[in-house]
Write a protein that holds these residues in place. Structure first.
Motif, mmCIF file in Angstrom:
data_model
loop_
_atom_site.group_PDB
_atom_site.id
_atom_site.type_symbol
_atom_site.label_atom_id
_atom_site.label_comp_id
_atom_site.label_asym_id
_atom_site.label_seq_id
_atom_site.Cartn_x
_atom_site.Cartn_y
_atom_site.Cartn_z
ATOM 1 N N ASP A 74 0.608 -1.082 0.064
ATOM 2 C CA ASP A 74 0.053 -0.249 -0.038
ATOM 3 C C ASP A 74 0.441 0.865 -0.277
ATOM 4 O O ASP A 74 1.290 1.520 1.140
ATOM 5 N N SER A 76 0.233 3.965 0.087
ATOM 6 C CA SER A 76 -0.161 5.477 0.894
ATOM 7 C C SER A 76 0.175 5.165 2.332
ATOM 8 O O SER A 76 0.606 6.575 3.056
ATOM 9 N N ARG A 77 0.584 3.932 2.710
ATOM 10 C CA ARG A 77 0.500 3.665 4.454
ATOM 11 C C ARG A 77 2.599 2.845 4.483
ATOM 12 O O ARG A 77 3.171 3.304 5.553
#
Length: 174
Positions: A74, A76-77
């Motif tokens: 992911d 975004s994280r």
């Protein structure tokens, strides 16, 4: 137990290039299970992309440089970073990021066994981190002299004890 997961070079150009890695589907599934376990434990996930010079097939931003689309990262994280050497530490800020996150133990998985996996395991220990190597969580391709399976078995045996704690991925927790 480990504090973080480090995934190395699971990129389109290596994972799905002309020479296919040994047991690539199984290794991908194993790494994805480690990602899920790390996420469930809220352990940080670091993801290295090998980056070639401008004009190379794996230059930054090229299609072959991208992470394999079935890898459950992911962006975004998770902490994505680029490297240009076999060591995930040389020329990157990985050591500082791990220390800032108070990581003491790292699970290292990905590609290629005899290059980036081996080098990163050894350097991590030199820098004071403990390393867990999932014996079924890294891979490489056949070479003219050795089959990939033999390379993997050799590195699992060579690194175990002095440099890493070797375990099956199913036995690893965060």
């Amino acid at each position: 137990m480990a504090d973080a997961l480090l995934i190395i070079d699971m990129q389109t150009g290596l994972y799905d290039g002309p020479a296919k890695p040994f047991a690539r589907e199984r290794v991908l599934a194993t790494i994805n299970q480690l990602i899920e376990r790390a996420r469930h434990a809220d352990a940080p996930i670091f993801v290295a992309r090998h980056t070639g010079p401008a004009g190379s097939p794996i230059e930054a931003g090229s299609p072959l440089w991208q992470l394999w689309h079935e890898l459950k990262v992911d962006e975004s994280r998770d902490h994505l970073f680029n490297k240009t050497r076999p060591s995930c530490f040389l020329g990157t800020n990985l050591e500082q990021q791990l220390k800032a996150a108070q990581v003491k133990g790292i699970v290292i998985a990905g590609m290629k066994t005899q290059f980036c996996i081996d080098t990163t395991c050894r350097v991590a220990v030199e820098l004071g981190f403990s390393v867990v190597l999932p014996q079924d969580g890294h891979t490489c391709m056949d070479t003219p002299l050795l089959k990939a399976e033999a390379i993997i078995e050799h590195h699992n045996a060579t690194l175990a004890g002095v440099f890493v704690k070797r375990a099956r991925a199913a036995e690893i927790s965060f």
